[in-house]
Design an enzyme around this catalytic site. Structure first.
Site, mmCIF file in Angstrom:
data_model
loop_
_atom_site.group_PDB
_atom_site.id
_atom_site.type_symbol
_atom_site.label_atom_id
_atom_site.label_comp_id
_atom_site.label_asym_id
_atom_site.label_seq_id
_atom_site.Cartn_x
_atom_site.Cartn_y
_atom_site.Cartn_z
ATOM 1 N N ARG A 1 14.858 80.685 67.994
ATOM 2 C CA ARG A 1 16.243 80.984 68.350
ATOM 3 C C ARG A 1 17.156 79.968 67.684
ATOM 4 O O ARG A 1 16.875 78.772 67.660
ATOM 5 C CB ARG A 1 16.440 80.945 69.881
ATOM 6 C CG ARG A 1 15.834 82.135 70.617
ATOM 7 C CD ARG A 1 16.564 83.423 70.303
ATOM 8 N NE ARG A 1 16.028 84.561 71.033
ATOM 9 C CZ ARG A 1 15.090 85.370 70.570
ATOM 10 N NH1 ARG A 1 14.563 85.151 69.377
ATOM 11 N NH2 ARG A 1 14.673 86.403 71.285
ATOM 12 N N GLU B 1 24.679 83.411 64.751
ATOM 13 C CA GLU B 1 24.306 84.568 63.940
ATOM 14 C C GLU B 1 24.909 85.880 64.419
ATOM 15 O O GLU B 1 25.031 86.832 63.646
ATOM 16 C CB GLU B 1 22.786 84.712 63.880
ATOM 17 C CG GLU B 1 22.123 85.087 65.188
ATOM 18 C CD GLU B 1 20.604 85.135 65.068
ATOM 19 O OE1 GLU B 1 20.028 86.169 65.433
ATOM 20 O OE2 GLU B 1 20.010 84.146 64.611
#
Length: 332
Positions: free
Chosen positions: A233, A262
């Site tokens: 992550r 992101e």
């Protein structure tokens, strides 16, 4: 019943449609679920979302107001979902608790090898018929030390590959994995792992306790010529601090399949737009950095398992069963 699936990639669409065949109709959308797109779900009792969907309180309220009662997320991580709000609104939430760990572990090693052996730079050169070896020297991994932060299923798969390379194995986790210990892994404190490892790979979930586990202090603890890989992550790494260290000439290589900001970027074509994220724009300019777009899980095997589990989660819901993947149970 018709299911509405958000954030469906072109490769996924035929797999999802085939998996639901004979059970429910499914409408696949390429757009990701967000505050702007949530109204599309009006009238759909069940929706399916991808890992980069935004499921904050505003989105959940819009979904509930539109009649949605069940959210089937096609990922293991669920840090993007406000579970407390979902429960308060009476929404059932399910995820995919596991899928092929080898997909992510093998990709993490792909990133590690790509930065170690300068594969991207070499490939770009040969496209221009530049066959020099200057600047392409890597290192043997055999006999060097790998540090694995998180030794669950994916971390274990990564460790097995490291063992095959003949590396020294260091691990860090809240609990030791007997399979990793059997391979020769030594569990140590995080700071020692970071200080001694030639290659550090992250395989922990994103939780409040692990957010930015690789912060400025952690980065300074690592060897100047270490390799850092993150396929878990993006929020595990303080990217601004990483850029600072890279600008100082540190690290032999960094491979990132995830990025903490992101959402709204990854899985989308931004090639004709001005990307306003200065940190990401700077990050991709470093010659020793490889950034990919959250694709570690993206194999036929893993995606097939994710879709099959999602279908089962929907069938459990419609049958009134509480499956093992439920995060927020049905209340009525």
């Amino acid at each position: 019943m018709e299911i509405l699936a958000f954030g469906v990639q072109a490769d996924e669409k035929p797999l999802i449609e085939k998996a639901f065949e004979g059970h429910h109709d499914v409408r696949c959308l390429s757009v990701f679920l967000s505050e702007d797109t949530a109204p599309i779900a009006a009238g759909y009792e069940i929706i399916s979302t991808s890992v980069n969907a935004s499921l904050d309180h505003r989105v959940l309220q819009t979904l509930a107001a539109g009649g949605t009662q069940m959210i089937a997320q096609r990922s293991t991580g669920f840090n993007n979902i406000d579970l407390e709000v979902a429960e308060r609104l009476g929404l059932t939430v399910a995820r995919v608790s596991s899928y092929s760990p080898y997909s992510v572990a093998e990709f993490a090693w792909t990133l590690a090898m790509a930065v170690n052996r300068r594969i991207v730079r070499a490939s770009n050169r040969t496209r221009d018929f530049d066959f020099r070896l200057d600047g392409l020297m890597g290192r043997d991994l055999r006999g060097r030390t790998v540090g694995v932060l998180g030794t669950g299923k994916i971390g274990e798969a990564f460790t097995r590959i490291a063992h095959g390379f003949g590396m020294n194995l260091l691990g860090w986790d809240v609990a030791e994995n007997p399979a990793c210990v059997a391979l020769g892994m030594k569990y140590v404190e995080k700071d020692r792992l970071l200080a001694e490892a030639d290659l550090v790979s992250l395989h922990v979930p994103l939780l409040p306790a692990t957010r930015r586990i690789i912060d400025a202090a952690a980065l300074r603890t690592m060897k100047d010529d270490a390799i850092l890989v993150n396929s878990s992550r993006g929020g595990l790494v303080d990217t601004d601090a990483l850029v600072t260290e890279l600008r100082a000439g540190r690290f032999a290589g960094v491979g990132l399949d995830v990025y903490e900001a992101e959402a709204g970027l990854f899985f989308l074509d931004k090639s004709l737009e001005i990307v306003e994220d200065d940190t990401l724009a700077r990050l991709v300019t470093f010659p020793n950095v490889v950034v990919t777009s959250h694709q570690a899980y993206y194999t036929e095997d893993a995606v097939g398992q994710i879709i099959d589990t999602t279908v089962q989660n929907v069938l459990d819901y419609t049958a009134g069963r509480r499956g093992e993947n439920v995060l927020v149970p049905r209340t009525a």
